[in-house]
Write a protein that holds these residues in place. Sequence first.
Motif, PDB file in Angstrom:
ATOM      1  N   VAL A 150      46.456 -10.635  -1.524  1.00  0.00           N
ATOM      2  CA  VAL A 150      46.929 -10.085  -2.660  1.00  0.00           C
ATOM      3  C   VAL A 150      45.635 -10.185  -3.606  1.00  0.00           C
ATOM      4  CG1 VAL A 150      48.164 -12.066  -3.713  1.00  0.00           C
ATOM      5  CG2 VAL A 150      48.807 -10.178  -4.593  1.00  0.00           C
ATOM      6  N   ASP A 151      45.707  -9.156  -4.373  1.00  0.00           N
ATOM      7  CA  ASP A 151      44.701  -9.079  -5.558  1.00  0.00           C
ATOM      8  C   ASP A 151      45.689  -9.614  -6.949  1.00  0.00           C
ATOM      9  OD1 ASP A 151      42.294  -8.214  -4.516  1.00  0.00           O
ATOM     10  OD2 ASP A 151      43.018  -6.177  -4.140  1.00  0.00           O
ATOM     11  N   ILE A 152      44.719 -10.439  -7.598  1.00  0.00           N
ATOM     12  CA  ILE A 152      45.643 -11.050  -8.914  1.00  0.00           C
ATOM     13  C   ILE A 152      44.651 -10.757 -10.085  1.00  0.00           C
ATOM     14  CG2 ILE A 152      46.551 -13.184  -9.836  1.00  0.00           C
ATOM     15  CD1 ILE A 152      46.489 -14.278  -6.727  1.00  0.00           C
ATOM     16  N   SER A 153      45.388 -10.396 -11.163  1.00  0.00           N
ATOM     17  CA  SER A 153      44.513 -10.391 -12.578  1.00  0.00           C
ATOM     18  C   SER A 153      45.690 -11.071 -13.456  1.00  0.00           C
ATOM     19  CB  SER A 153      44.211  -8.957 -12.928  1.00  0.00           C
ATOM     20  OG  SER A 153      45.433  -8.237 -13.164  1.00  0.00           O
ATOM     21  N   GLY A 154      45.296 -11.693 -14.436  1.00  0.00           N
ATOM     22  CA  GLY A 154      45.922 -12.538 -15.253  1.00  0.00           C
ATOM     23  C   GLY A 154      45.328 -12.878 -16.377  1.00  0.00           C
ATOM     24  N   TRP A 155      46.226 -13.958 -17.085  1.00  0.00           N
ATOM     25  CA  TRP A 155      45.589 -14.529 -18.381  1.00  0.00           C
ATOM     26  C   TRP A 155      46.526 -15.543 -18.656  1.00  0.00           C
ATOM     27  CZ3 TRP A 155      49.257 -14.625 -22.242  1.00  0.00           C
ATOM     28  CH2 TRP A 155      50.281 -13.653 -22.256  1.00  0.00           C
ATOM     29  N   VAL A 156      45.999 -16.821 -19.306  1.00  0.00           N
ATOM     30  CA  VAL A 156      46.767 -17.891 -19.988  1.00  0.00           C
ATOM     31  C   VAL A 156      46.341 -18.087 -21.430  1.00  0.00           C
ATOM     32  CG1 VAL A 156      45.257 -19.563 -19.135  1.00  0.00           C
ATOM     33  CG2 VAL A 156      47.867 -20.061 -19.555  1.00  0.00           C
ATOM     34  N   LYS A 157      47.472 -18.243 -22.154  1.00  0.00           N
ATOM     35  CA  LYS A 157      46.857 -18.273 -23.752  1.00  0.00           C
ATOM     36  C   LYS A 157      47.635 -19.691 -24.195  1.00  0.00           C
ATOM     37  CE  LYS A 157      47.483 -16.120 -28.206  1.00  0.00           C
ATOM     38  NZ  LYS A 157      47.517 -14.954 -28.753  1.00  0.00           N
ATOM     39  N   ASP A 158      46.774 -20.411 -24.766  1.00  0.00           N
ATOM     40  CA  ASP A 158      47.336 -21.691 -25.621  1.00  0.00           C
ATOM     41  C   ASP A 158      47.828 -21.132 -27.015  1.00  0.00           C
ATOM     42  OD1 ASP A 158      47.627 -23.907 -27.173  1.00  0.00           O
ATOM     43  OD2 ASP A 158      45.852 -24.617 -26.276  1.00  0.00           O
ATOM     44  N   THR A 159      48.912 -21.525 -27.075  1.00  0.00           N
ATOM     45  CA  THR A 159      49.993 -20.862 -28.333  1.00  0.00           C
ATOM     46  C   THR A 159      50.364 -21.933 -29.293  1.00  0.00           C
ATOM     47  OG1 THR A 159      51.913 -21.099 -27.091  1.00  0.00           O
ATOM     48  CG2 THR A 159      50.719 -18.874 -26.693  1.00  0.00           C
ATOM     49  N   ALA A 160      49.667 -23.215 -29.124  1.00  0.00           N
ATOM     50  CA  ALA A 160      50.230 -24.217 -30.231  1.00  0.00           C
ATOM     51  C   ALA A 160      48.903 -25.226 -30.468  1.00  0.00           C
ATOM     52  CB  ALA A 160      51.159 -24.899 -29.854  1.00  0.00           C
ATOM     53  N   ALA A 161      48.618 -25.620 -31.614  1.00  0.00           N
ATOM     54  CA  ALA A 161      47.915 -26.718 -32.132  1.00  0.00           C
ATOM     55  C   ALA A 161      48.443 -27.878 -31.900  1.00  0.00           C
ATOM     56  CB  ALA A 161      47.580 -26.477 -33.625  1.00  0.00           C
ATOM     57  N   ASP A 162      48.598 -28.306 -30.601  1.00  0.00           N
ATOM     58  CA  ASP A 162      49.449 -29.422 -30.413  1.00  0.00           C
ATOM     59  C   ASP A 162      48.552 -30.685 -29.486  1.00  0.00           C
ATOM     60  OD1 ASP A 162      49.081 -28.221 -27.803  1.00  0.00           O
ATOM     61  OD2 ASP A 162      51.014 -27.980 -27.479  1.00  0.00           O
ATOM     62  N   GLY A 163      47.152 -30.351 -29.518  1.00  0.00           N
ATOM     63  CA  GLY A 163      46.403 -31.238 -28.569  1.00  0.00           C
ATOM     64  C   GLY A 163      46.207 -31.227 -27.201  1.00  0.00           C
ATOM     65  N   HIS A 164      47.179 -30.391 -26.616  1.00  0.00           N
ATOM     66  CA  HIS A 164      47.165 -30.146 -25.223  1.00  0.00           C
ATOM     67  C   HIS A 164      46.263 -28.886 -24.917  1.00  0.00           C
ATOM     68  CE1 HIS A 164      50.262 -33.447 -25.071  1.00  0.00           C
ATOM     69  NE2 HIS A 164      50.807 -32.841 -25.766  1.00  0.00           N
ATOM     70  N   HIS A 165      46.198 -28.656 -23.601  1.00  0.00           N
ATOM     71  CA  HIS A 165      45.574 -27.400 -23.332  1.00  0.00           C
ATOM     72  C   HIS A 165      46.554 -26.585 -22.386  1.00  0.00           C
ATOM     73  CE1 HIS A 165      44.601 -29.602 -19.540  1.00  0.00           C
ATOM     74  NE2 HIS A 165      44.442 -28.547 -19.004  1.00  0.00           N
ATOM     75  N   ALA A 166      46.457 -25.433 -22.241  1.00  0.00           N
ATOM     76  CA  ALA A 166      47.337 -24.479 -21.567  1.00  0.00           C
ATOM     77  C   ALA A 166      46.645 -24.258 -19.983  1.00  0.00           C
ATOM     78  CB  ALA A 166      47.333 -23.118 -22.051  1.00  0.00           C
ATOM     79  N   ALA A 167      47.318 -23.951 -19.031  1.00  0.00           N
ATOM     80  CA  ALA A 167      47.092 -23.767 -17.701  1.00  0.00           C
ATOM     81  C   ALA A 167      48.011 -22.802 -16.934  1.00  0.00           C
ATOM     82  CB  ALA A 167      46.845 -25.016 -16.823  1.00  0.00           C
ATOM     83  N   ILE A 168      47.499 -22.155 -15.953  1.00  0.00           N
ATOM     84  CA  ILE A 168      47.946 -21.104 -15.139  1.00  0.00           C
ATOM     85  C   ILE A 168      47.633 -21.316 -13.576  1.00  0.00           C
ATOM     86  CG2 ILE A 168      46.437 -19.263 -15.417  1.00  0.00           C
ATOM     87  CD1 ILE A 168      48.757 -17.300 -15.868  1.00  0.00           C
ATOM     88  N   ARG A 169      48.667 -21.298 -12.722  1.00  0.00           N
ATOM     89  CA  ARG A 169      48.314 -21.093 -11.473  1.00  0.00           C
ATOM     90  C   ARG A 169      49.233 -20.124 -10.458  1.00  0.00           C
ATOM     91  NH1 ARG A 169      49.731 -27.272  -8.841  1.00  0.00           N
ATOM     92  NH2 ARG A 169      51.901 -27.145  -9.607  1.00  0.00           N
ATOM     93  N   PHE A 170      48.796 -19.633  -9.341  1.00  0.00           N
ATOM     94  CA  PHE A 170      49.589 -18.821  -8.297  1.00  0.00           C
ATOM     95  C   PHE A 170      50.100 -19.711  -7.661  1.00  0.00           C
ATOM     96  CE2 PHE A 170      48.952 -16.511  -4.175  1.00  0.00           C
ATOM     97  CZ  PHE A 170      49.985 -15.348  -4.577  1.00  0.00           C
ATOM     98  N   VAL A 171      51.421 -19.269  -7.242  1.00  0.00           N
ATOM     99  CA  VAL A 171      52.315 -19.964  -6.377  1.00  0.00           C
ATOM    100  C   VAL A 171      52.940 -18.982  -5.486  1.00  0.00           C
ATOM    101  CG1 VAL A 171      54.500 -21.252  -6.541  1.00  0.00           C
ATOM    102  CG2 VAL A 171      53.066 -21.375  -8.334  1.00  0.00           C
ATOM    103  N   SER A 172      52.964 -19.353  -4.067  1.00  0.00           N
ATOM    104  CA  SER A 172      53.367 -18.432  -2.893  1.00  0.00           C
ATOM    105  C   SER A 172      54.341 -19.411  -2.067  1.00  0.00           C
ATOM    106  CB  SER A 172      52.319 -18.054  -1.977  1.00  0.00           C
ATOM    107  OG  SER A 172      51.555 -19.053  -1.763  1.00  0.00           O
ATOM    108  N   ILE A 173      55.372 -18.481  -1.503  1.00  0.00           N
ATOM    109  CA  ILE A 173      56.294 -19.233  -0.667  1.00  0.00           C
ATOM    110  C   ILE A 173      56.350 -18.482   0.774  1.00  0.00           C
ATOM    111  CG2 ILE A 173      58.675 -19.767  -0.282  1.00  0.00           C
ATOM    112  CD1 ILE A 173      58.979 -19.652  -3.127  1.00  0.00           C
ATOM    113  N   ASP A 174      56.202 -19.141   1.847  1.00  0.00           N
ATOM    114  CA  ASP A 174      56.336 -18.477   3.175  1.00  0.00           C
ATOM    115  C   ASP A 174      57.936 -18.545   3.444  1.00  0.00           C
ATOM    116  OD1 ASP A 174      56.696 -18.176   5.860  1.00  0.00           O
ATOM    117  OD2 ASP A 174      54.875 -19.082   6.190  1.00  0.00           O
ATOM    118  N   GLY A 175      58.551 -17.384   3.289  1.00  0.00           N
ATOM    119  CA  GLY A 175      59.902 -17.173   3.731  1.00  0.00           C
ATOM    120  C   GLY A 175      60.515 -17.836   4.785  1.00  0.00           C
ATOM    121  N   GLY A 176      59.597 -17.456   6.082  1.00  0.00           N
ATOM    122  CA  GLY A 176      59.983 -18.222   7.251  1.00  0.00           C
ATOM    123  C   GLY A 176      60.070 -19.707   7.324  1.00  0.00           C
ATOM    124  N   THR A 177      59.083 -20.320   6.671  1.00  0.00           N
ATOM    125  CA  THR A 177      59.264 -21.706   6.747  1.00  0.00           C
ATOM    126  C   THR A 177      59.610 -22.683   5.559  1.00  0.00           C
ATOM    127  OG1 THR A 177      56.886 -21.932   6.072  1.00  0.00           O
ATOM    128  CG2 THR A 177      57.238 -21.774   8.363  1.00  0.00           C
TER     129      THR A 177
END
Length: 137
Positions: free
Chosen positions: A55-82
């Motif tokens: 699969v080709d993936i395009s995306g973005w992640v945005k930090d939406t608060a001045a809370d001292g933490h950072h934002a992160a994003i990741r791809f998740v996949s599931i094998d339906g058979g197992t």
Amino acid sequence: MGNTLKRLSVTGVATVAIFATATVTNASAASGGAACSVTGASGSMTFTNWSDNYVDISGWVKDTAADGHHAAIRFVSIDGGTGWVTEWSWRHEYDGNGATLPFTTYAAPTGDDLDYIGVQVAVMEGGTIVRSCTDYA
């Protein structure tokens, strides 16, 4: 992009199966998208050329608060058979409130593991998830 596999418990597999039946589109769709937000972070991924093993993936992640933490994003996949869940590597946005990290990439596991695909968005402190959400295409 590296990945780690996590085996779902029997209870987890049943929960995913119920969730998948209700809201997840199978890989035969060839394209799709997923997005979600939590307090402090939002993100989205668009999927194209989607097959069981690529699969080709395009995306973005945005930090939406001045809370001292950072934002992160990741791809998740599931094998339906197992029921195997693959949580791919995080992409981190460290530039603070209002900053957005755009990216393009792809996923090509060795097996046909991309039956169900989605996105996880998180507010993080170092390597620890503070809050997160997950959405599937």
